[in-house]
Design a protein around this motif. Structure first.
Motif, PDB file in Angstrom:
ATOM      1  N   SER A 222       7.822  -7.498  -1.761  1.00  0.00           N
ATOM      2  CA  SER A 222       7.731  -7.999  -0.387  1.00  0.00           C
ATOM      3  C   SER A 222       7.216  -6.918   0.562  1.00  0.00           C
ATOM      4  N   THR A 226       3.647  -6.955   2.555  1.00  0.00           N
ATOM      5  CA  THR A 226       3.584  -6.767   4.013  1.00  0.00           C
ATOM      6  C   THR A 226       2.556  -5.700   4.382  1.00  0.00           C
ATOM      7  N   GLN A 230      -0.926  -6.080   6.469  1.00  0.00           N
ATOM      8  CA  GLN A 230      -1.225  -5.241   7.620  1.00  0.00           C
ATOM      9  C   GLN A 230      -2.594  -4.578   7.471  1.00  0.00           C
TER      10      GLN A 230
END
Length: 366
Positions: A222, A226, A230
């Protein structure tokens, strides 16, 4: 009034032309009209070119007027300074620098109009260039993020493979202790004996490890996802920030370069057209026979030249006579006793004043 204006544009002397025939006057009216129309075309070309640079019609018109006036004065100067001598060769040699200047002017004023005439074709070339630049820009920016994203994706795949490997191990242990209970494998004794319990405990421990591994790796995956999102967002932002630079890549220099990628023959004929327009006043002046205006202008210039030569000769004679007279005068004064005594007395007075002044100065120093 229009006739007088075109005569003014031709650079001819209107007072001399007033005494010439209508045919002679019309010749210079035509030359003046060529000069004026050339300047007008220069204004239009410069205004369009500068409008592509500044994107402001008023600034473009202002500098277009300045450029048109400059071309007007240059052409007027070129035409008015060509003197008819009766020999085409000598007149052509005289006009050679002016013809070179006319070629330069023709290049300058023809290029902006070429940009306007071939605007659609240039836009197509620019569109293709922008598309190529967009793809190249995206690839260049992507190269900055690809290694990091690839490394994170590989790490995610490794974490997922670790979970799958552990699941395979747990499943194998499950099959082993079930087979032991059913008497199919191991001791082949039906029932849940000590061996069964040992294998069941081993399976349960591996199952607990699998659960812990899933939770740990899920959190890691996870976090990595992320970070990847980004980075992709940063990539999209950078592409969005640099794209306007590419979208605005349609300035004057870019259009000239795009024009150079088009077939050269149409541009060359447009250049020849403007060269013919620009050199038309000069060629008309060269090809026209020596007329009444030229004879009268030569006569007036010769009269002024003769008058100046006469004045110069008279002044030289006066200077020579005055020099001879001064030499005789000072020669006679050399033997004048009265003048000698007077000058001797004055020189003596000056020496006394100098001595007194030196004395006072030395006294003040002490």
């Amino acid at each position: 009034m229009l006739k007088s204006f075109f005569i003014l544009c031709s650079g001819a002397d209107s007072k001399i032309l007033d005494d010439c025939s209508p045919g002679e006057q019309n010749k210079y009216v035509g030359i003046g009209a060529s000069v004026f129309l050339t300047a007008l075309m220069a204004f239009i070309a410069a205004a369009y070119a500068l409008n592509t640079v500044f994107d402001n019609i008023w600034i473009a018109v202002f500098f277009g007027i300045v450029w048109g006036m400059l071309i007007f004065n240059l052409d007027r100067f070129i035409v008015s300074t060509i003197k008819k001598t009766g020999s085409f060769k000598s007149e052509f040699i005289q006009a050679t620098p002016r013809i070179i200047l006319a070629i330069i002017i023709a290049v300058v004023i023809s290029k902006p109009l070429e940009l306007k005439i071939f605007e659609k074709e240039i836009n197509q070339v620019l569109l293709e260039e922008k598309n190529d630049m967009t793809l190249a820009n995206q690839n260049q920016i992507l190269e900055q993020y690809t290694p990091e994203i690839t490394a994170m994706e590989k790490e995610i795949a490794d974490l997922q493979n670790a979970v799958k490997t552990k699941e395979t191990e747990v499943n194998n242990l499950y099959d082993i202790y079930i087979g032991e209970a059913e008497g199919r494998t191991g001791t082949k004794l039906l029932g849940k004996g000590p061996v069964y319990k040992e294998k069941r405990e081993k399976h349960d421990a591996a199952l607990a490890e699998l659960q812990t591994l899933k939770e740990t790796n899920a959190k890691k995956i996870s976090d990595l996802e992320t970070k990847i999102d980004q980075l992709k967002s940063d990539y999209d932002t950078q592409v969005g920030e640099t794209q306007p630079v590419i979208d605005n890549f349609d300035g004057l220099m870019a259009r000239i370069r795009a024009l150079g990628k088009l077939p050269w023959l149409p541009s060359f004929f447009i250049f020849l057209l403007f060269l013919a327009v620009e050199t038309a006043p000069i060629m008309a002046k060269l090809l026209a026979p020596k007329g009444a205006y030229d004879f009268k202008l030569d006569d007036e210039e010769l009269a002024i030249k003769t008058h100046i030569t006469q004045n110069k000769t008279a002044r030289e004679g006066m200077l020579q006579t005055d020099t001879v007279m001064n030499q005789r005068l000072y020669t006679e004064l050399e033997s004048d006793a009265e003048l000698y005594d007077h000058k001797r007395k004055k020189a003596k007075d000056i020496l006394k004043l100098q001595a007194d002044a030196f004395y006072e100065k030395q006294k003040s120093v002490l």
